[in-house]
Design a protein around this motif. Structure first.
Motif, mmCIF file in Angstrom:
data_model
loop_
_atom_site.group_PDB
_atom_site.id
_atom_site.type_symbol
_atom_site.label_atom_id
_atom_site.label_comp_id
_atom_site.label_asym_id
_atom_site.label_seq_id
_atom_site.Cartn_x
_atom_site.Cartn_y
_atom_site.Cartn_z
ATOM 1 N N GLN A 18 0.817 -1.210 0.000
ATOM 2 C CA GLN A 18 0.000 0.000 0.000
ATOM 3 C C GLN A 18 0.856 1.268 0.000
ATOM 4 O OE1 GLN A 18 -2.467 -0.719 3.462
ATOM 5 N NE2 GLN A 18 -4.068 -1.725 2.256
ATOM 6 N N GLN A 53 -7.061 -4.743 -1.679
ATOM 7 C CA GLN A 53 -7.182 -3.986 -0.429
ATOM 8 C C GLN A 53 -6.224 -4.656 0.559
ATOM 9 O OE1 GLN A 53 -8.932 -1.135 0.015
ATOM 10 N NE2 GLN A 53 -9.423 -1.246 -2.168
ATOM 11 N N CYS A 57 -9.064 -9.176 -4.293
ATOM 12 C CA CYS A 57 -10.519 -8.996 -4.331
ATOM 13 C C CYS A 57 -11.240 -10.277 -4.730
ATOM 14 C CB CYS A 57 -10.892 -7.865 -5.284
ATOM 15 S SG CYS A 57 -10.677 -8.260 -7.046
#
Length: 317
Positions: A18, A53, A57
């Motif tokens: 991230q 995330q 997914c």
């Protein structure tokens, strides 16, 4: 990540992704009984996902392609029937990595059995590890890190799977079994805390394996005859020797009982170390000799592994 002791490892790679701080190559020791297979599979899915995330997914085209087993930007390379990974396999891989990603995302390489790379194959891989193509990630999973070429190890970030605390295993195992653990199972949680997945299967079946480490340790500490080693159980005794030396190192370093495999043997082990006047350096040198025997017997046919191991026992016992 469903395995609680690996959640910290998982949070680390998710956070690095991230923040755009992922290294281009990671070395992950292949420890099936600790959950490395599940971890690597989830990580590959996360890297390939176009809408990630905290996990893949599972719905995007990239995820569906990987689930179907035909993702064009995922490459798995490994040993064929235990043979060395050839330079031709590596060159074929490197040629494919020059192509633009099919899914406009990451290209992911899973290099299995990495310790079986031939010298020429490893050297062919070095430049790519130094200067990888954009958005290309290597997950390298050797069974034994020490058997990788140092030049390869230096170009990868090591990610060791966390070993659970005894209390964590006890809680997890009781939850999986749906009952209170017996005294024998509690002792097994201490003894096999580095192998929780295997421990679960043994607890379900009630069929625990022969404890070679405990047998070797008891024989040495009580001056009993050393075990006889045959070709069929040589690998088990060699592994047990390595694990016992590692246990002695932990004892010599003064680690807490919760970090030992056999804390009940600590007083006898300490007495043994005092009698022999062995220090951590001595124990580490014996451990390296064990690794040498393993490498020799893997690479050279015809060697008498049981004899080599028994000669090693006689030298330091």
């Amino acid at each position: 990540m469903s395995l609680p002791w690996l959640r910290e490892n998982w949070q680390q790679v998710v956070r690095e992704q991230q923040q755009g701080k992922l290294a281009h190559a990671y070395c992950v020791p292949w420890q099936l009984d600790l959950g490395s297979a599940a971890f690597v599979e989830e990580w590959i899915k996360l890297l390939l996902c176009t809408q990630p995330q905290k996990r893949a997914c599972g719905q995007c085209k990239s995820c569906l392609l990987h689930k179907a087993g035909n993702h064009p930007d995922f490459y798995a390379v490994g040993s064929n029937e235990g043979r060395a990974i050839s330079v031709d396999q590596v060159r074929e891989l490197l040629a494919k990595l020059q192509h633009t990603p099919n899914q406009a995302g990451a290209k992911v390489v899973w290099l299995q059995d990495a310790e079986k790379l031939s010298v020429t194959a490893a050297n062919a891989l070095l430049k790519t590890l130094e200067e990888p193509t954009r958005d290309t990630y290597f997950i390298v999973t050797p069974e034994r890190i020490e058997r990788l070429l140092p030049t390869l190890r230096s170009r990868m970030q090591l990610l060791r799977m966390n070993i659970p605390a005894v209390a964590e295993i006890e809680q997890w195992l009781a939850q999986k079994l749906g009952r209170v653990l017996s005294e024998a199972e509690l002792r097994a949680c201490q003894r096999y805390r580095q192998r929780p997945l295997a421990l679960l299967e043994w607890a379900k079946s009630g069929d625990y394996p022969r404890d070679y480490v405990a047998e070797l340790s008891t024989a040495v500490l009580t001056d009993a005859p050393l075990p006889s080693v045959s070709k069929t159980d040589f690998q088990e005794w060699l592994l047990a020797t390595e694990q016992w030396l590692q246990e002695l190192i932990r004892v010599q370093q003064g680690l807490a009982d919760q970090d030992l495999l056999m804390p009940e043997q600590r007083p006898a082990q300490q007495q043994f170390l005092r009698n022999k006047n062995y220090n951590v350096t001595d124990l580490s040198s014996w451990l390296q000799l064990c690794y040498g025997i393993r490498q020799q017997t893997n690479e050279q046919s015809g060697l008498n592994g049981p004899l080599l191991l028994q000669e090693l026992w006689m030298r330091w016992l």
